[in-house]
Scaffold this active site. Structure first.
Site, PDB file in Angstrom:
ATOM      1  N   ASP A 193       0.828  -1.295   0.022  1.00  0.00           N
ATOM      2  CA  ASP A 193      -0.129   0.270  -0.024  1.00  0.00           C
ATOM      3  C   ASP A 193       0.921   1.219   0.034  1.00  0.00           C
ATOM      4  O   ASP A 193       0.240   2.288   0.103  1.00  0.00           O
ATOM      5  CB  ASP A 193      -1.006   0.056   1.176  1.00  0.00           C
ATOM      6  CG  ASP A 193      -0.038  -0.194   2.471  1.00  0.00           C
ATOM      7  OD1 ASP A 193       1.272  -0.057   2.455  1.00  0.00           O
ATOM      8  OD2 ASP A 193      -0.657  -0.124   3.609  1.00  0.00           O
ATOM      9  N   GLY A 194       2.083   1.113   0.021  1.00  0.00           N
ATOM     10  CA  GLY A 194       3.031   2.244  -0.056  1.00  0.00           C
ATOM     11  C   GLY A 194       3.760   2.855   1.197  1.00  0.00           C
ATOM     12  O   GLY A 194       4.432   3.573   1.081  1.00  0.00           O
ATOM     13  N   GLU A 195       3.358   2.017   2.331  1.00  0.00           N
ATOM     14  CA  GLU A 195       3.902   2.493   3.439  1.00  0.00           C
ATOM     15  C   GLU A 195       5.256   2.072   3.721  1.00  0.00           C
ATOM     16  O   GLU A 195       5.583   1.154   2.933  1.00  0.00           O
ATOM     17  CB  GLU A 195       3.169   1.722   4.776  1.00  0.00           C
ATOM     18  CG  GLU A 195       1.634   2.363   4.935  1.00  0.00           C
ATOM     19  CD  GLU A 195       1.004   1.320   6.000  1.00  0.00           C
ATOM     20  OE1 GLU A 195       1.424   0.538   6.561  1.00  0.00           O
ATOM     21  OE2 GLU A 195      -0.309   1.840   6.483  1.00  0.00           O
ATOM     22  N   HIS A 243      18.782  26.478   2.886  1.00  0.00           N
ATOM     23  CA  HIS A 243      18.198  27.599   2.286  1.00  0.00           C
ATOM     24  C   HIS A 243      17.791  28.549   3.577  1.00  0.00           C
ATOM     25  O   HIS A 243      16.604  28.469   4.034  1.00  0.00           O
ATOM     26  CB  HIS A 243      17.278  27.380   1.482  1.00  0.00           C
ATOM     27  CG  HIS A 243      16.703  28.708   0.868  1.00  0.00           C
ATOM     28  ND1 HIS A 243      17.091  29.019  -0.486  1.00  0.00           N
ATOM     29  CD2 HIS A 243      15.729  29.441   0.976  1.00  0.00           C
ATOM     30  CE1 HIS A 243      16.788  30.140  -0.850  1.00  0.00           C
ATOM     31  NE2 HIS A 243      15.809  30.421   0.036  1.00  0.00           N
ATOM     32  N   ASP A 290      20.066  36.132  -7.389  1.00  0.00           N
ATOM     33  CA  ASP A 290      19.182  36.926  -6.710  1.00  0.00           C
ATOM     34  C   ASP A 290      19.980  37.086  -5.527  1.00  0.00           C
ATOM     35  O   ASP A 290      20.963  36.791  -5.422  1.00  0.00           O
ATOM     36  CB  ASP A 290      17.848  36.276  -6.354  1.00  0.00           C
ATOM     37  CG  ASP A 290      18.012  34.802  -5.966  1.00  0.00           C
ATOM     38  OD1 ASP A 290      19.239  34.662  -5.297  1.00  0.00           O
ATOM     39  OD2 ASP A 290      17.199  33.961  -6.099  1.00  0.00           O
ATOM     40  N   LYS A 345      15.719  39.464  -8.628  1.00  0.00           N
ATOM     41  CA  LYS A 345      14.612  38.631  -8.842  1.00  0.00           C
ATOM     42  C   LYS A 345      13.329  38.975  -8.249  1.00  0.00           C
ATOM     43  O   LYS A 345      13.496  39.160  -7.021  1.00  0.00           O
ATOM     44  CB  LYS A 345      15.221  37.406  -8.430  1.00  0.00           C
ATOM     45  CG  LYS A 345      14.115  36.196  -8.920  1.00  0.00           C
ATOM     46  CD  LYS A 345      14.819  34.778  -8.616  1.00  0.00           C
ATOM     47  CE  LYS A 345      14.276  34.199  -7.503  1.00  0.00           C
ATOM     48  NZ  LYS A 345      14.896  32.659  -7.119  1.00  0.00           N
ATOM     49  N   ASP A 375      24.011  29.315  -7.875  1.00  0.00           N
ATOM     50  CA  ASP A 375      22.751  29.205  -7.045  1.00  0.00           C
ATOM     51  C   ASP A 375      22.863  28.096  -6.170  1.00  0.00           C
ATOM     52  O   ASP A 375      23.570  27.144  -6.487  1.00  0.00           O
ATOM     53  CB  ASP A 375      21.393  29.294  -7.630  1.00  0.00           C
ATOM     54  CG  ASP A 375      20.427  30.181  -7.175  1.00  0.00           C
ATOM     55  OD1 ASP A 375      20.478  30.459  -5.952  1.00  0.00           O
ATOM     56  OD2 ASP A 375      19.258  30.016  -7.670  1.00  0.00           O
ATOM     57  N   GLY A 399      13.794  25.248 -12.050  1.00  0.00           N
ATOM     58  CA  GLY A 399      14.796  25.832 -12.952  1.00  0.00           C
ATOM     59  C   GLY A 399      14.274  27.276 -13.606  1.00  0.00           C
ATOM     60  O   GLY A 399      15.110  27.843 -14.365  1.00  0.00           O
TER      61      GLY A 399
HETATM   62  C1  R5P Z   1      15.747  31.007  -4.140  1.00  0.00           C
HETATM   63  O1  R5P Z   1      15.836  31.839  -3.305  1.00  0.00           O
HETATM   64  C2  R5P Z   1      16.899  30.000  -4.375  1.00  0.00           C
HETATM   65  O2  R5P Z   1      17.868  30.743  -4.008  1.00  0.00           O
HETATM   66  C3  R5P Z   1      16.778  29.733  -5.707  1.00  0.00           C
HETATM   67  O3  R5P Z   1      17.028  30.626  -6.483  1.00  0.00           O
HETATM   68  C4  R5P Z   1      15.572  28.906  -6.075  1.00  0.00           C
HETATM   69  O4  R5P Z   1      14.982  28.093  -5.194  1.00  0.00           O
HETATM   70  C5  R5P Z   1      15.529  28.431  -7.365  1.00  0.00           C
HETATM   71  O5  R5P Z   1      14.092  27.771  -7.747  1.00  0.00           O
HETATM   72  P1  R5P Z   1      13.843  27.450  -8.847  1.00  0.00           P
HETATM   73  O6  R5P Z   1      14.642  26.758  -9.753  1.00  0.00           O
HETATM   74  O7  R5P Z   1      12.501  26.962  -8.972  1.00  0.00           O
HETATM   75  O8  R5P Z   1      13.625  28.859  -9.856  1.00  0.00           O
END
Ligand code: R5P
Length: 291
Positions: free
Chosen positions: A36-38, A127, A168, A191, A218, A224
């Site tokens: 069942d996936g458990e 993050h 960003d 960004k 990044d 992406g």
């Molecule tokens: C966001 O602040 C992170 O540093 C990455 O830029 C982000 O998580 C990338 O996500 P995605 O590939 O979905 O744009």
């Protein structure tokens, strides 16, 4: 105390490399799914009185991987382990760090509560945006490692004279340090994120990349779109070859193909998540932290 290294299904190769570096015993945690996936988990060796290290990235299948890791931590404790360390090379849920809309679950908080069942958490480049430190997420000891040294090393060995770009402000902590290590300056773009699949990126000084090779750095490549929009901007500014470098290569929804189609020459990541782009090894960083 001798360490027993247990690799879990997302991180078996990486855990074997870590164990080899530590000259410690490596085991694969027995894992399977019931019809069942458990999830089913079993320790293949006696952990009573031992120092247990569990290694599991929370990708793919972040929720299932998290549950399995939580089960494994609790089971190690019930079996009498003296100390339980959870090494989570890629820590999922960290981007859900506030209630963006009313009624939302701040999942990073609850992920933290689950994994705090361990004595210690070790992770790589989590993050951290609105959280300033892992102590705001975990109730147990938590160590934040960075892959910057191995990313810089890779850049030194494979590139020269490229422009390093951070897409960003949050990526500045990686792009700046990596660029500095190879004697370059990073350009950090602006960004604005509208949804998880829609971002707008602005390159203020196109002349800085015109005619140059660029490396976009990044922490995470997920959908992406951050990379794709940055590639579009740098191509518009007439950059030459475009490379994408990240710590955690998730590549959701065919992101890798989309990034290549957008004009990247190569995408390179570390092996916090196993994939064909994982060319930079972080096992030495983890082993050093466990020593
Ligand atoms: C966001 O602040 C992170 O540093 C990455 O830029 C982000 O998580 C990338 O996500 P995605 O590939 O979905 O744009």
């Amino acid at each position: 105390m001798e360490k027993m290294i247990f690799g879990m299904r997302n991180s078996l190769r990486l855990s074997a490399l870590v164990a080899r570096k530590l000259k410690a015993k490596h085991y694969s945690l027995l894992q399977k799914n019931f019809p069942d996936g458990e999830s089913y988990i079993r320790f293949p060796a006696d952990v009573s009185g031992k120092s247990v290290v569990l290694i599991q990235s929370l990708h793919p299948q972040p929720s299932e991987s998290l549950t399995e890791l939580y089960f494994a931590i609790c089971t190690a404790r019930e079996l009498g382990a003296r100390h339980v360390t959870a090494v989570v090379p890629y820590l999922a849920y960290m981007r859900q760090d506030k209630m963006f809309n009313s009624g939302e679950c701040v999942s990073s908080h609850h992920m933290g509560r689950m994994l705090s069942a361990a004595d210690e958490i070790i992770t790589i480049d989590p993050h951290l945006h609105r959280y300033k430190s892992l102590s705001q997420v975990f109730a147990c000891k938590a160590t934040r490692l960075t892959a910057n040294s191995v990313l810089s090393e890779y850049l030194k060995r494979h590139f020269s004279n490229e422009v390093v770009i951070g897409p960003d402000v949050e990526s500045q902590q990686w792009s700046d340090e990596i660029a500095r290590a190879v004697g370059l300056h990073a350009i950090v773009l602006k960004k604005k994120r509208y949804t998880s699949r829609s971002v707008h990126i602005k390159l203020k000084r196109p002349e800085a990349v015109s005619g140059r090779d660029v490396v976009i750095v990044d922490d995470i490549i997920s959908s992406g779109h951050t990379m794709i929009e940055t590639i579009k901007q740098t191509r518009r500014a007439r950059a030459k070859r475009i490379y994408c470098l990240c710590v955690h290569g998730i590549y959701a929804e065919n992101a890798f193909k989309k990034i290549m189609r957008a004009g990247a020459r190569e995408v390179i990541s570390t092996n916090t998540i196993q994939s064909s782009t994982a060319k930079i090894d972080v096992s030495g960083i983890i082993a050093a932290a466990l020593r």
